[in-house]
Scaffold this motif. Sequence first.
Motif, mmCIF file in Angstrom:
data_model
loop_
_atom_site.group_PDB
_atom_site.id
_atom_site.type_symbol
_atom_site.label_atom_id
_atom_site.label_comp_id
_atom_site.label_asym_id
_atom_site.label_seq_id
_atom_site.Cartn_x
_atom_site.Cartn_y
_atom_site.Cartn_z
ATOM 1 N N ALA A 214 43.128 16.267 -31.791
ATOM 2 C CA ALA A 214 41.854 16.576 -31.149
ATOM 3 C C ALA A 214 42.156 17.536 -30.001
ATOM 4 C CB ALA A 214 41.195 15.299 -30.618
ATOM 5 N N PRO A 215 41.149 18.268 -29.517
ATOM 6 C CA PRO A 215 41.386 19.184 -28.398
ATOM 7 C C PRO A 215 41.802 18.429 -27.136
ATOM 8 C CG PRO A 215 39.276 19.623 -29.469
ATOM 9 C CD PRO A 215 39.764 18.315 -30.005
ATOM 10 N N ALA A 216 42.586 19.113 -26.305
ATOM 11 C CA ALA A 216 42.960 18.557 -25.008
ATOM 12 C C ALA A 216 41.832 18.799 -24.010
ATOM 13 C CB ALA A 216 44.252 19.204 -24.509
ATOM 14 N N ALA A 217 41.670 17.868 -23.077
ATOM 15 C CA ALA A 217 40.561 17.943 -22.123
ATOM 16 C C ALA A 217 40.563 19.239 -21.328
ATOM 17 C CB ALA A 217 40.617 16.739 -21.173
ATOM 18 N N HIS A 218 41.752 19.683 -20.898
ATOM 19 C CA HIS A 218 41.853 20.896 -20.101
ATOM 20 C C HIS A 218 42.522 22.032 -20.864
ATOM 21 C CE1 HIS A 218 40.474 18.628 -16.610
ATOM 22 N NE2 HIS A 218 41.291 17.668 -16.994
ATOM 23 N N GLY A 219 42.655 21.860 -22.188
ATOM 24 C CA GLY A 219 43.165 22.898 -23.072
ATOM 25 C C GLY A 219 42.008 23.456 -23.885
ATOM 26 N N GLY A 220 41.893 22.994 -25.141
ATOM 27 C CA GLY A 220 40.822 23.481 -25.993
ATOM 28 C C GLY A 220 39.433 23.225 -25.448
ATOM 29 N N ASN A 221 39.239 22.107 -24.766
ATOM 30 C CA ASN A 221 37.925 21.803 -24.189
ATOM 31 C C ASN A 221 37.578 22.772 -23.061
ATOM 32 O OD1 ASN A 221 35.598 19.912 -24.005
ATOM 33 N ND2 ASN A 221 36.416 19.500 -21.955
ATOM 34 N N ARG A 222 38.597 23.395 -22.496
ATOM 35 C CA ARG A 222 38.376 24.406 -21.456
ATOM 36 C C ARG A 222 38.226 25.798 -22.057
ATOM 37 N NH1 ARG A 222 42.325 27.552 -18.811
ATOM 38 N NH2 ARG A 222 43.965 26.178 -19.645
ATOM 39 N N THR A 223 39.099 26.135 -23.007
ATOM 40 C CA THR A 223 39.161 27.507 -23.516
ATOM 41 C C THR A 223 38.307 27.737 -24.758
ATOM 42 O OG1 THR A 223 41.071 27.012 -24.930
ATOM 43 C CG2 THR A 223 41.524 27.708 -22.647
ATOM 44 N N GLY A 224 37.981 26.667 -25.502
ATOM 45 C CA GLY A 224 37.187 26.810 -26.714
ATOM 46 C C GLY A 224 37.978 27.187 -27.939
ATOM 47 N N ARG A 225 39.305 27.120 -27.857
ATOM 48 C CA ARG A 225 40.137 27.455 -29.016
ATOM 49 C C ARG A 225 41.248 26.433 -29.177
ATOM 50 N NH1 ARG A 225 42.724 33.297 -28.952
ATOM 51 N NH2 ARG A 225 44.435 32.200 -27.916
ATOM 52 N N MET A 226 41.546 26.092 -30.404
ATOM 53 C CA MET A 226 42.543 25.076 -30.719
ATOM 54 C C MET A 226 43.893 25.360 -30.050
ATOM 55 S SD MET A 226 41.613 22.603 -32.766
ATOM 56 C CE MET A 226 40.083 22.181 -33.605
ATOM 57 N N PHE A 227 44.454 24.334 -29.396
ATOM 58 C CA PHE A 227 45.791 24.394 -28.803
ATOM 59 C C PHE A 227 45.956 25.560 -27.825
ATOM 60 C CE2 PHE A 227 46.894 21.783 -32.548
ATOM 61 C CZ PHE A 227 47.636 20.793 -31.940
ATOM 62 N N THR A 228 44.877 25.980 -27.196
ATOM 63 C CA THR A 228 44.944 27.128 -26.289
ATOM 64 C C THR A 228 44.783 26.667 -24.846
ATOM 65 O OG1 THR A 228 44.104 28.635 -27.971
ATOM 66 C CG2 THR A 228 43.862 29.321 -25.672
ATOM 67 N N GLY A 229 45.768 27.020 -24.012
ATOM 68 C CA GLY A 229 45.689 26.695 -22.598
ATOM 69 C C GLY A 229 46.316 25.380 -22.201
ATOM 70 N N ASP A 230 47.207 24.812 -23.060
ATOM 71 C CA ASP A 230 47.880 23.564 -22.695
ATOM 72 C C ASP A 230 49.337 23.598 -23.146
ATOM 73 O OD1 ASP A 230 48.045 22.669 -25.467
ATOM 74 O OD2 ASP A 230 45.942 22.076 -25.311
ATOM 75 N N ARG A 231 50.110 22.610 -22.712
ATOM 76 C CA ARG A 231 51.545 22.598 -22.997
ATOM 77 C C ARG A 231 51.842 22.428 -24.489
ATOM 78 N NH1 ARG A 231 54.660 21.318 -18.401
ATOM 79 N NH2 ARG A 231 53.764 22.469 -16.639
#
Length: 234
Positions: free
Chosen positions: A61-78
């Motif tokens: 599932a999307p990460a709270a501050h990754g995909g949920n922030r950027t709108g793209r899968m696995f984007t913006g997180d470790r």
Amino acid sequence: MNPLADLDHRISGCRACPRLVEWREEVARTKRAAFADWSYWGRPVPGFGPSDAGMLIVGLAPAAHGGNRTGRMFTGDRSGDVLYQALYDVGLASQPTAESMDDGLELYGVRITSPVHCAPPANKPTPGERDTCRPWLVRELELLRPTLRSVVVLGAFGWQAALPAFAEAGWSVPRPRPVFGHGARVSLGGLELFGCFHVSQRNTFTGKLTPAMIREVLATAAEAAGLRRDGRTG
């Protein structure tokens, strides 16, 4: 709008699970201090990648501050940092980093999706939320079926969630259902299914999953899909 783009659009407007809607929107309002200047996506995150992909990666599932922030899968997180570096290393991504939807990243012959499209509290969707979200994955698989030849599933949750979806989309899933394991490989009749430990910080920081291990699974799956290093078939 092509059918997959239409599906992505409909997914991003889903409000079927009250707990997930409340959580994703609360996170988008409160934000993390490091991203205070971001306008969070705060909606379900659709799949990412070409509509004629020969290979699919299924996460959790999307990460709270990754995909949920950027709108793209696995984007913006470790987790995404690890995954996209590995995809780049084996020739399936145009760059090793994923920071935002407008960063120029392209995937070659591979698409990324998840069985749950909303960020869940504590990264743990409930079984009911998983089942409610399954029709989206089934439809995505149906649309990808003409070109799809291999799938890499990240983690046991994704594996358990994806197997019924493969069956509903028309592939032959063995009985009893195959058990998840890193490096597991199962033929579903025209589709090769691979297991890989999830690219979570818990796994990558402890060495349970190393970059070499990820590259090996991705390269094997790409070969099974007939993808060359530039993502084209042949």
